[in-house]
Scaffold this active site. Sequence first.
Site, PDB file in Angstrom:
ATOM      1  N   ASP A  50     103.832   5.816  43.370  1.00 48.89           N
ATOM      2  CA  ASP A  50     104.565   6.110  44.989  1.00 48.89           C
ATOM      3  C   ASP A  50     105.279   7.687  44.423  1.00 48.89           C
ATOM      4  O   ASP A  50     106.166   8.319  44.271  1.00 48.89           O
ATOM      5  CB  ASP A  50     105.691   5.998  45.920  1.00 48.89           C
ATOM      6  CG  ASP A  50     105.134   4.745  46.719  1.00 48.89           C
ATOM      7  OD1 ASP A  50     104.015   5.442  47.066  1.00 48.89           O
ATOM      8  OD2 ASP A  50     105.808   2.954  46.018  1.00 48.89           O
ATOM      9  N   ASP A  85     101.519  -0.411  54.297  1.00 42.95           N
ATOM     10  CA  ASP A  85     102.742  -0.106  52.852  1.00 42.95           C
ATOM     11  C   ASP A  85     103.878  -0.012  52.989  1.00 42.95           C
ATOM     12  O   ASP A  85     104.050   1.100  54.516  1.00 42.95           O
ATOM     13  CB  ASP A  85     101.598   0.785  51.896  1.00 42.95           C
ATOM     14  CG  ASP A  85     102.954   1.656  51.257  1.00 42.95           C
ATOM     15  OD1 ASP A  85     103.803   1.061  51.005  1.00 42.95           O
ATOM     16  OD2 ASP A  85     102.805   2.892  51.092  1.00 42.95           O
TER      17      ASP A  85
HETATM   18  C1  DX5 Z   1     107.364   4.308  50.165  1.00 43.29           C
HETATM   19  C2  DX5 Z   1     106.258   4.249  49.513  1.00 43.29           C
HETATM   20  C3  DX5 Z   1     106.123   2.594  49.518  1.00 43.29           C
HETATM   21  C4  DX5 Z   1     106.907   1.667  49.832  1.00 43.29           C
HETATM   22  C5  DX5 Z   1     107.019  -0.155  49.817  1.00 43.29           C
HETATM   23  O1  DX5 Z   1     107.242   5.748  51.351  1.00 43.29           O
HETATM   24  O2  DX5 Z   1     105.203   4.401  49.933  1.00 43.29           O
HETATM   25  O3  DX5 Z   1     105.236   1.890  48.346  1.00 43.29           O
HETATM   26  O4  DX5 Z   1     108.266   2.395  48.656  1.00 43.29           O
HETATM   27  O5  DX5 Z   1     108.037  -0.855  48.730  1.00 43.29           O
HETATM   28  P1  DX5 Z   1     109.266  -1.720  50.044  1.00 43.29           P
HETATM   29  O6  DX5 Z   1     107.832  -3.143  49.983  1.00 43.29           O
HETATM   30  O7  DX5 Z   1     110.164  -1.815  49.237  1.00 43.29           O
HETATM   31  O8  DX5 Z   1     108.597  -1.617  50.673  1.00 43.29           O
HETATM   32 ZN    ZN Z   2     103.331   3.715  48.921  1.00 46.76          ZN
END
Ligand code: DX5
Ligand code: ZN
Length: 218
Positions: free
Chosen positions: A33, A178
């Site tokens: 990310d 996601d």
């Molecule tokens: C949010 C990100 C995600 C997210 C995934 O901006 O793109 O990839 O952090 O993490 P969880 O599963 O904790 O929501």
């Molecule tokens: Zn993400």
Amino acid sequence: MEISTSILNVKQENCIRTFYDLETAGTDYFHIDVMDGTFVENNTVKIMTEYCEYLNTITRLPLDVHLMVKDVQSYINSFLIFEPRNITIHYEASNNSGELLNWLQYIKENNCKAGISIKPDTEIEKILDILPYVHTILVMTVEPGKGGQKLLPKTIEKIKELKKYIIQNKLEVDIEADGGINIDNIKEIKEAGTDIVVVGSAIINSSNYRETINKLKE
Ligand code: DX5
Ligand code: ZN
């Protein structure tokens, strides 16, 4: 359905150990990310660059790069050097579809799969014309910007509609979901038509990665 583990909330100390553990636990991809402090508030450029450097030396598992950035072109370049499996860019980061198609084309010319992502409030109609040019459509199931949020139920309907459209038009596009995905809601996400799920905190905060990934895949 494949699992792409978001390493956004992996702690720096012991991170190498965590990456090894995630690989043996059976993650299919590492989800990176990248946040620039402009497109979203947080800035993860430095830490994600560092993590990609480590991952490149210790694993052959594919990297799944999610760019939450405004200056798309320069971050494509910064992350192409890690030879990721795919780079996903945001529809909302572009000013027009010409620009968007140029970026996607550039990613593909560099032997990388290209993905397009939409935020929870962006209607799927906006990106239907782009689908023939991408390998992945990443549907944000939370507002981009941070991990550990609650999945927004309205986004599941978008996945269903996209799946229908992809089948009807015989497109070869994977749907990736996601944000906020966990053992309690993964069944619904899968049944909606998702091919790849990104899971962050539900795996990283669990005491046994292998057990959690197995449960998610069941
Ligand atoms: C949010 C990100 C995600 C997210 C995934 O901006 O793109 O990839 O952090 O993490 P969880 O599963 O904790 O929501
Ligand atoms: Zn993400």
